[in-house]
Design a protein around this motif. Structure first.
Motif, PDB file in Angstrom:
ATOM      1  N   TYR A 136       0.839  -1.208   0.000  1.00 26.41           N
ATOM      2  CA  TYR A 136       0.000   0.000   0.000  1.00 26.41           C
ATOM      3  C   TYR A 136       0.873   1.258   0.000  1.00 26.41           C
ATOM      4  O   TYR A 136       0.661   2.171  -0.813  1.00 26.41           O
ATOM      5  N   TYR A 137       1.848   1.315   0.872  1.00 23.46           N
ATOM      6  CA  TYR A 137       2.669   2.518   0.986  1.00 23.46           C
ATOM      7  C   TYR A 137       3.639   2.696  -0.180  1.00 23.46           C
ATOM      8  O   TYR A 137       4.054   3.821  -0.472  1.00 23.46           O
ATOM      9  N   ARG A 145      -2.493   1.279  -5.457  1.00 25.72           N
ATOM     10  CA  ARG A 145      -2.702   1.649  -4.059  1.00 25.72           C
ATOM     11  C   ARG A 145      -4.173   1.458  -3.676  1.00 25.72           C
ATOM     12  O   ARG A 145      -4.497   0.986  -2.598  1.00 25.72           O
ATOM     13  N   ALA A 146      -5.065   1.821  -4.595  1.00 22.17           N
ATOM     14  CA  ALA A 146      -6.499   1.668  -4.333  1.00 22.17           C
ATOM     15  C   ALA A 146      -6.866   0.195  -4.152  1.00 22.17           C
ATOM     16  O   ALA A 146      -7.694  -0.153  -3.309  1.00 22.17           O
ATOM     17  N   VAL A 151      -8.280  -4.136  -0.110  1.00 19.59           N
ATOM     18  CA  VAL A 151      -8.013  -5.351   0.664  1.00 19.59           C
ATOM     19  C   VAL A 151      -7.873  -5.017   2.146  1.00 19.59           C
ATOM     20  O   VAL A 151      -8.441  -5.691   3.013  1.00 19.59           O
ATOM     21  N   LEU A 152      -7.122  -3.961   2.437  1.00 20.95           N
ATOM     22  CA  LEU A 152      -6.922  -3.571   3.829  1.00 20.95           C
ATOM     23  C   LEU A 152      -8.240  -3.148   4.490  1.00 20.95           C
ATOM     24  O   LEU A 152      -8.488  -3.480   5.647  1.00 20.95           O
ATOM     25  N   ASP A 153      -9.077  -2.446   3.737  1.00 21.23           N
ATOM     26  CA  ASP A 153     -10.376  -2.044   4.282  1.00 21.23           C
ATOM     27  C   ASP A 153     -11.242  -3.264   4.588  1.00 21.23           C
ATOM     28  O   ASP A 153     -11.940  -3.309   5.616  1.00 21.23           O
ATOM     29  N   SER A 154     -11.198  -4.261   3.711  1.00 21.29           N
ATOM     30  CA  SER A 154     -11.983  -5.481   3.924  1.00 21.29           C
ATOM     31  C   SER A 154     -11.497  -6.235   5.155  1.00 21.29           C
ATOM     32  O   SER A 154     -12.299  -6.711   5.971  1.00 21.29           O
ATOM     33  N   LYS A 270      -0.910  12.721  -2.485  1.00 23.85           N
ATOM     34  CA  LYS A 270      -0.114  12.405  -3.674  1.00 23.85           C
ATOM     35  C   LYS A 270      -0.981  11.904  -4.827  1.00 23.85           C
ATOM     36  O   LYS A 270      -0.822  12.357  -5.971  1.00 23.85           O
ATOM     37  N   ASP A 271      -1.897  10.984  -4.542  1.00 18.60           N
ATOM     38  CA  ASP A 271      -2.675  10.343  -5.599  1.00 18.60           C
ATOM     39  C   ASP A 271      -3.845  11.192  -6.087  1.00 18.60           C
ATOM     40  O   ASP A 271      -4.253  11.085  -7.249  1.00 18.60           O
TER      41      ASP A 271
END
Length: 367
Positions: A136-137, A145-146, A151-154, A270-271
């Protein structure tokens, strides 16, 4: 006869006092793994009453430690070394409490807490999340990154669900004791409520739960969230070099609550925010970076803010929260918090992230 009765009464009183004392007596019999802590001092601290001051200490010998004393009411305590190489939470209550640092038990509340700890455990989910954080970072693109963030949110939602199930079970089964407070203090941090929902829960809770600092803080936060929800007029913020109103009045404004140490904040900048500033600046959009929660003294906060601006190429206006109350005003519980405000000062949307930011901007510009 009179003297004999006095002796009998004195003996009876002494026995009664001794009985009362024994009813409130506790022992903590602990063991530690290995021999590294032999000779080290463990400190017991009350998490609710002056946690910085130890209430007792014990030295580890042959992998064992021992605390004893009396307690008038159950207390939420931790036993730890200063560097936290050993750390365990127990409920200090009458009886013999046993722990090896990973497990606790021996008394009713500690048995209940042990069962809760097992149901509440999310180590497996956290291990999986740790695998995704570097990706992610260091994602090569916003799309990558999205994907990692999804995945991290899930995984985060799964962890939250497991913890809340354990928390609500603990709370509902222990409303008359200290475990209800322990459960509710986490519930108010991670569950989602409207102000009225939380207010109803608090009114039905015991005074100890209802008056908890964490519970009252969340009530205030939720009230602030609803006072600054979509459809409400924005509340002004005092910055180091001016006010928010100086920068946004009469304009379509995107306000980003962020900090230099916050990885997700920097990813959004940044994104999304830097590209959106370049794309929509001439179409009537102003973006304001609202720097909050920086660490250290004023000089350190200023240096951190200037460094992140240079690092990310931020050229849109900035406001540094001078009173350090901006997040309280908006009920912000985590950053980044990105809010879109219309030219008339009406909040159009909050909690914006990723592609939803541009969608909200396009929708507002089209009206």
């Amino acid at each position: 006869m009179k003297k004999t009765m006095q002796i009998i009464l004195a003996v009876a009183l002494t026995a009664l006092m001794g009985s009362c004392g024994s009813k409130n007596h506790y022992e903590v019999n602990g063991t530690v793994e290995g021999t590294e802590l032999d000779g080290k001092t463990l400190y017991m601290r009350d998490l609710y009453n002056d946690p910085d001051t130890p209430i007792d200490s014990a030295v580890v010998a042959d992998g064992k430690f021992y605390f004893t004393g009396t307690v008038d009411e159950a207390r939420n305590v931790i036993i730890e070394t200063p560097e936290a190489s050993f750390l365990v939470r127990i409920i200090l209550e009458p009886g013999t409490i046993v722990t090896d640092g990973k497990n606790i038990g021996g008394t009713p509340l500690n048995d209940n807490l042990q069962a809760y700890n097992q149901k509440h455990n999310i180590d497996d989910i956290m291990a999986t999340m740790e695998e995704y954080f570097p990706y992610y970072y260091n994602a090569p693109s916003a799309a990558d990154r999205a994907e990692a963030e999804h995945v991290l949110d899930s995984l985060g939602a799964e962890a939250t669900s497991r913890m809340l199930e354990a928390d609500w079970s603990l709370y509902n089964e222990n409303k008359d004791n200290i475990l209800a407070l322990i459960a509710m203090e986490e519930i108010v941090q991670i569950d989602e409520f409207t102000y009225s929902e939380l207010d109803s829960i608090v009114k039905a809770a015991s005074p100890r739960v209802a008056n908890s600092e964490a519970v009252q803080k969340r009530l205030a936060q939720q009230l602030a969230v609803e006072a600054t929800a979509a459809g409400k007029h924005y509340t002004d913020i005092q910055g180091v070099d001016g006010k928010l109103s100086d920068l946004i009045d009469g304009k379509l404004a995107l306000v980003d609550f962020y900090a230099s140490w916050c990885g997700p904040c920097k990813a959004e900048i940044k994104d999304n925010l830097v590209p959106l500033w370049k794309k929509y600046q001439k179409k009537g959009l102003v973006i304001v970076g609202l720097n909050v929660w920086e660490r250290g003294d004023a000089a350190a906060r200023k240096a951190a803010h200037e460094k992140v601006m240079a690092e990310l190429g931020i050229t849109y206006p900035q406001l540094v929260d001078s009173t350090r109350t901006a997040t309280d005003t908006y009920g912000v519980q985590g950053i980044p918090q990105i809010i879109l405000i219309g030219p008339d000062g009406t909040i159009l949307a909050r909690d914006l992230r990723g592609s939803a930011i541009e969608e909200a901007i396009v929708n507002a510009l089209g009206k």
